[in-house]
Design a protein around this motif. Structure first.
Motif, PDB file in Angstrom:
ATOM      1  N   ILE A  99      -2.877  15.214  -9.108  1.00 50.00           N
ATOM      2  CA  ILE A  99      -3.838  14.302  -8.490  1.00 50.00           C
ATOM      3  C   ILE A  99      -4.616  15.048  -7.411  1.00 50.00           C
ATOM      4  N   PHE A 100      -5.750  14.449  -7.021  1.00 52.99           N
ATOM      5  CA  PHE A 100      -6.433  14.898  -5.810  1.00 52.99           C
ATOM      6  C   PHE A 100      -6.820  13.650  -5.034  1.00 52.99           C
ATOM      7  N   THR A 101      -7.008  13.817  -3.745  1.00 58.83           N
ATOM      8  CA  THR A 101      -7.259  12.669  -2.874  1.00 58.83           C
ATOM      9  C   THR A 101      -8.534  12.859  -2.065  1.00 58.83           C
ATOM     10  N   ILE A 102      -9.080  11.734  -1.673  1.00 56.95           N
ATOM     11  CA  ILE A 102     -10.195  11.705  -0.727  1.00 56.95           C
ATOM     12  C   ILE A 102      -9.817  10.680   0.330  1.00 56.95           C
ATOM     13  N   GLU A 103      -9.621  11.161   1.539  1.00 54.65           N
ATOM     14  CA  GLU A 103      -9.271  10.269   2.640  1.00 54.65           C
ATOM     15  C   GLU A 103     -10.545   9.874   3.363  1.00 54.65           C
ATOM     16  N   THR A 104     -10.849   8.583   3.367  1.00 55.52           N
ATOM     17  CA  THR A 104     -12.102   8.116   3.955  1.00 55.52           C
ATOM     18  C   THR A 104     -11.931   7.539   5.354  1.00 55.52           C
TER      19      THR A 104
END
Length: 115
Positions: A99-104
């Motif tokens: 997985i990869f994540t984007i923390e907003t």
């Protein structure tokens, strides 16, 4: 055609192309579109595929995602439930490239499968 004129035309083309990408990112996926586009080096097709086919959702943390995924796919005996370390599971999923994540923002982590 001289270099300056050619360079200006190229600049106009790139601005137009980047504007279309930015417009797509901010209208289709205002929460994470810009970061998603950056993640794929500006490739709008790859970003679109990730958003449409590989988006898992928004979670407070990777641990919350790992817990939900585990509970939806596995029957865990109650006697073992307290021994599962979802923080490490989530971290391992990201480190392994699953997985990869984007923390907003704080406790707002968008998670994508990395297929």
């Amino acid at each position: 055609m001289n270099y300056c004129h050619s360079h200006r035309n190229l600049s106009k083309h790139l601005i137009k192309k980047n504007s279309r990408r930015t417009y797509w990112a901010h209208t289709e996926y205002p929460d994470f579109g810009g970061e998603l586009l950056n993640n794929f080096g500006g490739n709008i097709e790859e970003a679109r595929t990730a958003a449409e086919k590989n988006y898992c959702g928004c979670y407070k943390s990777l641990a919350d995602f790992a817990e939900e995924l585990t509970e939806e796919t596995t029957q865990i005996p109650e006697s073992l439930a307290y021994y599962i370390d979802y923080e490490r599971m989530g971290r391992d999923m990201e480190l392994s490239g699953d997985i990869f994540t984007i923390e907003t923002s704080y406790e707002e982590v968008h998670i994508f499968w990395n297929h």
